[in-house]
Design a protein around this motif. Structure first.
Motif, mmCIF file in Angstrom:
data_model
loop_
_atom_site.group_PDB
_atom_site.id
_atom_site.type_symbol
_atom_site.label_atom_id
_atom_site.label_comp_id
_atom_site.label_asym_id
_atom_site.label_seq_id
_atom_site.Cartn_x
_atom_site.Cartn_y
_atom_site.Cartn_z
ATOM 1 N N TYR A 181 41.922 -4.192 111.712
ATOM 2 C CA TYR A 181 41.280 -2.534 112.079
ATOM 3 C C TYR A 181 39.543 -3.007 112.687
ATOM 4 O O TYR A 181 39.681 -1.597 113.082
ATOM 5 N N THR A 226 26.961 -7.047 110.184
ATOM 6 C CA THR A 226 28.318 -7.540 109.442
ATOM 7 C C THR A 226 28.399 -6.158 108.731
ATOM 8 O O THR A 226 28.057 -5.833 108.201
ATOM 9 N N MET A 227 30.060 -6.856 108.062
ATOM 10 C CA MET A 227 30.559 -5.637 106.886
ATOM 11 C C MET A 227 30.939 -4.283 107.508
ATOM 12 O O MET A 227 30.130 -3.639 106.629
ATOM 13 N N GLU A 285 43.958 -9.857 108.810
ATOM 14 C CA GLU A 285 44.163 -8.717 108.399
ATOM 15 C C GLU A 285 42.297 -7.837 109.207
ATOM 16 O O GLU A 285 42.572 -6.468 109.833
ATOM 17 N N ASN A 294 27.170 1.598 108.941
ATOM 18 C CA ASN A 294 26.573 1.309 107.881
ATOM 19 C C ASN A 294 27.683 0.439 107.192
ATOM 20 O O ASN A 294 28.665 0.242 107.910
ATOM 21 N N ARG A 295 26.562 -0.841 107.055
ATOM 22 C CA ARG A 295 27.493 -2.079 106.042
ATOM 23 C C ARG A 295 27.547 -1.972 104.518
ATOM 24 O O ARG A 295 26.496 -1.142 103.588
ATOM 25 N N GLU A 296 28.956 -2.624 104.661
ATOM 26 C CA GLU A 296 28.968 -2.669 102.811
ATOM 27 C C GLU A 296 27.967 -3.315 101.655
ATOM 28 O O GLU A 296 28.509 -4.777 103.040
ATOM 29 N N ASP A 342 41.628 -14.319 106.339
ATOM 30 C CA ASP A 342 42.434 -14.756 105.997
ATOM 31 C C ASP A 342 42.786 -15.865 105.556
ATOM 32 O O ASP A 342 42.921 -16.398 103.893
ATOM 33 N N LYS A 365 31.156 -0.424 107.757
ATOM 34 C CA LYS A 365 32.174 0.467 107.289
ATOM 35 C C LYS A 365 32.551 1.522 107.980
ATOM 36 O O LYS A 365 32.993 2.619 107.702
ATOM 37 N N GLN A 388 35.695 -11.491 108.391
ATOM 38 C CA GLN A 388 36.302 -12.883 107.864
ATOM 39 C C GLN A 388 38.071 -13.253 108.001
ATOM 40 O O GLN A 388 38.359 -11.915 108.493
ATOM 41 N N GLN A 425 34.902 -4.785 108.619
ATOM 42 C CA GLN A 425 35.609 -4.255 107.251
ATOM 43 C C GLN A 425 36.490 -3.739 107.140
ATOM 44 O O GLN A 425 36.772 -2.436 108.356
ATOM 45 N N THR A 426 37.819 -4.571 106.260
ATOM 46 C CA THR A 426 38.536 -3.445 105.764
ATOM 47 C C THR A 426 38.622 -2.200 105.242
ATOM 48 O O THR A 426 37.749 -1.606 104.601
ATOM 49 N N GLY A 427 39.813 -1.205 105.841
ATOM 50 C CA GLY A 427 39.351 -0.184 104.899
ATOM 51 C C GLY A 427 38.773 1.273 105.619
ATOM 52 O O GLY A 427 38.323 2.092 106.155
#
Lengths: 321, 262
Positions: B42, B143-144, B38, B158-160, B122, B146, B120, B180-182
């Motif tokens: 993205y 990482t992460m 997943e 932008n990191r979440e 699933d 967005k 990461q 990151q998802t989204g």
């Protein structure tokens, strides 16, 4: 590694120190809290009871978290002092820092751990796979030093006898400015029309809702119960509900009197945001959904059968009274 | 702008009835539906969006069995220009560290400005491959992620962080971002896309083609070895409510009422 952000020590710091203390006592080791930042003496004095020593690296360039700057300092300290184990939070900061630190040092790393122990000098951990449906027991390659990232809230921050640790100032080993990665600013979360953190009754939806059009059904149930509608991450990723309705680590932390989860599998990131709810119902047609393990009441059934039935029942009661 | 996207072919387990196999080291994979991870979905979409904006090529790369071909076909159908599959029996049981070494041995010889991975996977969820790969390549990483903005030789992402907070970070290019998802809305595969994808060639490499030896990969080249897997113990004594939907609803309302919540 102590974690702090915008003037506050984060909970994970105390959780890691609590587990670290237990491991240190068991293995005849000492526990050091390492604080990186600027103007952080206040944090240091808060940690002296929880560690044998509190090391403070004060440098203006460490004011905001920066994985590159943190890595440089940690790698020089780990190389010099060779700790048996370095604990880092499995947080937005830790995820950015730990893997690259491990590869630079050639030290085995495993991440997102729920438990850790030494078995004859070898590090053994417990972590989750498949969205929390399975736990795995894993061994790390034998080494003199290990790095582990710890899942937030996996350990309770226990208050033990004060250790009265000494505060030690450590000189910053940052020789030159950090060039490849620069912190610019924080962006605040947007504020919406509903504050889920203030709600006493929450009905939450997840992947099981299947379609945006189905949300109305559950919204009506929430209205009938006098509650608010919240959700897990996939619903916000799809932009079916605004971010301020998301419950979980990257969203809101809620503590309602009643939490009803409809079609949410219960990934740790979601559960972490609602664990303190008084009464939890979980409705999911998958009997193996990890969410059931933290529910007071479970219903193994299709949410699209339970939601209308519940709504009818509430309308019935309201008409009578 | 040459972009490499690292993807993984994983079983969908969120709603599947999963069983632990007899050796208790893995779940039973037969009967499960496999698809692109997943987060990687993205990452792939973000790569294609960046290509559409800045020009260049997208290359999808995976370490996996022959079956992972379908995930690469999907990447090609969705806008990836090239695909590379790294397949070898000796790659089995590789952890994130070994996977990152395998990816590194190929990517270091490719031209790229940007590498995207999912935060990461699933299935195992270590969140390690991306930043380790960046470390091996000696390029900056975040990482992460967005949001991505690219300009000449630099990027702003932008990191979440936790609680809905984000941080904006500036990085030099080439760089690696774990997505990151989204971050976007992954597109559906068009019939045209599928047709075109069928004609594209997928490059297949095995250990012998890489500058690695068998001790760098698999269990020997890994940090982590799974000893045993099991169903997690319940944290609460959950009471299950059974019966028809009407009976279940009646019982739920009774409980809520007894707590004074209605």
């Amino acid at each position: 590694m102590a974690e702090h952000r915008r003037g506050d020590l984060r909970d994970i710091t105390h959780e890691m120190l609590s587990k670290g203390r237990e491991l240190a006592e068991k293995n005849g080791a000492s526990l050091t809290a390492l604080l990186l930042g600027h103007d952080i003496k206040g944090f240091a004095s808060k940690l002296t009871d929880q560690a044998n020593e509190v090391w403070v690296v004060d440098d203006l360039r460490l004011k905001n978290f920066n994985a590159e700057a943190y890595q440089r300092i940690l790698s020089s300290l780990i190389t010099e002092y060779k700790p048996l184990l370095t604990l880092i939070g499995h947080t937005a900061f830790g995820v950015d820092l730990a893997p690259r630190l491990a590869i630079e040092l050639g030290i085995p790393l495993t991440t997102d751990c729920l438990d850790i122990d030494f078995e004859g000098g070898v590090l053994s951990v417990i972590r989750q796979m498949y969205g929390g449906k399975v736990n795995a027991e894993a061994l790390l390659k034998e080494a003199e030093s290990y790095i582990v990232t710890i899942r937030p809230a996996a350990f309770e921050a226990k208050e033990g006898e004060p250790l009265g640790g000494e505060i030690v100032d450590v000189a910053s080993s940052l020789k030159e400015d950090v060039k490849n990665k620069k912190f610019i600013e924080y962006v605040e979360p947007s504020v919406g029309d509903v504050d889920v953190t203030a709600a006493e009754i929450i009905i939450a939806i997840g992947r099981g809702i299947k379609d945006k059009d189905n949300i109305t059904l559950v919204q009506e149930l929430a209205d009938a119960l006098g509650g608010v509608l919240a959700c897990s991450r996939p619903i916000v990723d799809k932009e079916w509900l605004p971010k301020d309705r998301q419950v979980g680590t990257s969203g809101k932390t809620v503590k309602p009197k009643l939490y009803i989860a409809m079609g949410i599998s219960g990934a740790f990131q979601h559960v972490a945001g609602m664990k303190s709810s008084d009464l939890v119902f979980v409705v999911n047609k998958d009997a193996k959904a990890p969410f059931f393990s933290v529910a007071d009441y479970g219903v193994i059934n299709d949410m699209f059968k339970i939601v209308p039935a519940l709504k009818n029942k509430i309308y019935e009661i309201k008409t009578i009274t | 702008m040459n972009i490499i996207v690292c993807v993984k072919h994983v079983p969908e387990t969120a709603e599947a009835d999963i069983k632990i196999d007899s050796e208790e080291k893995s779940i039973e994979l037969s009967g499960l539906v496999f698809d692109i991870n997943e987060w990687d979905n993205y990452a792939l979409e973000e790569a294609v969006l960046l290509k559409e904006k800045h020009g260049g090529t997208v290359t999808a790369i995976t370490v996996g069995s022959e079956d992972s071909e379908s995930t690469l076909r999907k990447c090609l159908a969705r806008g990836s220009d090239k695909a590379i599959r790294l397949t070898d029996k000796r790659f089995e049981e590789s952890d994130s560290y070994a996977i990152a070494k395998i990816l590194h041995s190929v990517i270091k010889n490719l031209p790229f400005d940007l590498i995207l991975t999912g935060v990461q996977a699933d299935d195992v969820g270590y969140a390690m491959v991306g930043p380790i790969l960046a470390g091996l390549l000696g390029i900056p990483h975040a990482t992460m992620v967005k949001k991505i903005e690219l300009s000449d030789g630099a990027s702003k992402v932008n990191r979440e962080l936790e609680g809905g907070l984000e941080e904006v970070v500036e990085l030099k290019l080439p760089a690696l971002f774990s997505i990151q998802t989204g971050i976007n809305e992954p597109r559906y595969v068009s019939i045209m896309g599928i047709r075109k994808a069928m004609q594209k060639e997928i490059k297949v490499l095995s250990l012998g083609d890489l500058e690695l030896n068998k001790n760098d990969v698999g269990v020997a080249g890994s940090w982590i070895k799974i000893e045993k897997i099991y169903v997690p113990p319940a944290e609460k004594q959950t009471e299950y409510i059974e019966g028809s939907p009407e009976e279940v609803a009646t019982k739920i309302i009774e409980i809520i009422k007894s707590r004074g919540l209605i």
